[in-house]
Write an enzyme that holds these catalytic residues in place. Structure first.
Site, PDB file in Angstrom:
ATOM      1  N   HIS A 179      11.931  79.032 126.860  1.00 37.84           N
ATOM      2  CA  HIS A 179      12.643  78.319 125.800  1.00 37.84           C
ATOM      3  C   HIS A 179      11.811  78.423 124.531  1.00 37.84           C
ATOM      4  CE1 HIS A 179      15.441  75.263 124.166  1.00 37.84           C
ATOM      5  NE2 HIS A 179      14.405  74.973 123.397  1.00 37.84           N
ATOM      6  N   CYS A 180      12.394  79.009 123.493  1.00 42.86           N
ATOM      7  CA  CYS A 180      11.664  79.231 122.246  1.00 42.86           C
ATOM      8  C   CYS A 180      12.002  78.116 121.257  1.00 42.86           C
ATOM      9  CB  CYS A 180      12.033  80.592 121.646  1.00 42.86           C
ATOM     10  SG  CYS A 180      11.153  80.965 120.111  1.00 42.86           S
TER      11      CYS A 180
END
Length: 314
Positions: A179-180
């Site tokens: 998850h960025c």
């Protein structure tokens, strides 16, 4: 491991007995956190397969939960920072550097800088927009005939191969990499190529600004250093603002080029191996486990370097 499990089991029974006697005396608003704490303790002696990894994960579960909540809340803030910092570099490039380029460079260099700079800008903007707006991919929640390898303990739905649960998005992601927070989105099956392309072109753009602005940075740094000399040089407010803007641009782009360049190289290596960031950790543990048995672990999703890049770009 069994003595440890027995001790934890006895401790849980003692805590359960104490909680029954004091349940009525606990304020209602504290009952939910206390129930959550009991659940963590029970998870430590859930079965005989409990190991150090399970114990550590259980102890740090509240920390992971808090990080997920904060990342979910500040996702839009991180996206705003990306847009704001990139816009500040564009403002300096157009209003400070472009007039200087037009007055000092030859026509050939002017055409090259304008064409290359705008090409990089278009590629960065396009791939960042696609990476943030494209869904990473979710497993089907309706009944179907797609083969699956496990069931998600949180979503309670079948998980196809290479699918993992994201605690921030609170759903399962197909071929999840990570998850960025800078995208406020998960990097998965459908947007991984846009994420990698954004990292690549942003690195190239920062390298371009850093290399082409090196001499300007040195001149601006020497000029600012001369501010403190006696007598002071006859610099106007516009000159001082120009010098500080050049230093800000060079420091920011150089820092991002080093940090993001390392991340881009790492993801290029993972793509060549047919792995995601999560699978790299899983495959490493599996390879060590197989090596202890005298066997060699082979990644079932490694189709060769060239084919891995084709699969990632499709």
């Amino acid at each position: 491991m069994r003595p440890c499990t027995s001790v934890m089991h006895l401790f849980g029974r003692w805590l359960r007995g104490c909680s029954r006697r004091s349940c009525n005396r606990i304020p209602r608003r504290l009952r939910k956190p206390l129930s959550y704490f009991r659940l963590l303790l029970k998870s430590l002696y859930f079965n005989s397969l409990t190991n150090s990894d399970v114990v550590v994960d259980s102890l740090f579960e509240p920390v992971f939960w808090m990080v997920d909540i904060l990342t979910r809340w500040f996702g839009k803030v991180f996206v705003f920072l990306v847009v704001a910092l990139t816009s500040s570099i564009l403002f300096i490039a157009y209003f400070c550097l472009l007039p200087l380029v037009l007055h000092t460079y030859s026509p050939g260099w002017i055409i090259w800088h304008i064409c290359y700079g705008h090409w990089i800008l278009v590629m960065i903007t396009f791939h960042y927009y696609k990476a943030t707006s494209t869904s990473p991919g979710y497993p089907p929640k309706m009944k179907n005939d797609i083969p699956f390898v496990s069931v998600c303990k949180k979503c309670i739905i079948p998980k196809p191969a290479r699918t993992h649960h994201c605690g921030i998005c609170n759903t399962c992601i197909l071929k999840m990499d990570h998850h960025c927070p800078w995208l406020n989105n998960c990097v998965g099956h459908f947007n991984h190529r846009y994420f990698f392309s954004f990292c690549l072109y942003m690195t190239l753009g920062c390298l371009y600004c850093s290399i082409s602005g090196r001499n300007l940075f040195i001149d601006a740094y020497n000029a600012i250093d001369s501010y403190y000399h006696t007598p002071q040089p006859p610099y106007t407010f516009k000159d001082r603002l120009f010098h500080k803007s050049v230093i800000y641009m060079w420091v920011l782009t150089s820092t991002v080029a080093v940090a993001l360049g390392g991340l881009t190289v790492w993801h290029a290596i993972l793509i060549s191996r047919g792995e995601t960031s999560i699978e790299r950790h899983i495959n490493s543990k599996e390879a060590r486990r197989m090596m202890k048995r005298g066997k060699v672990y082979k990644n079932p999703f490694n189709y060769g370097k060239l084919n891995n890049w084709k699969v990632n770009g499709s």
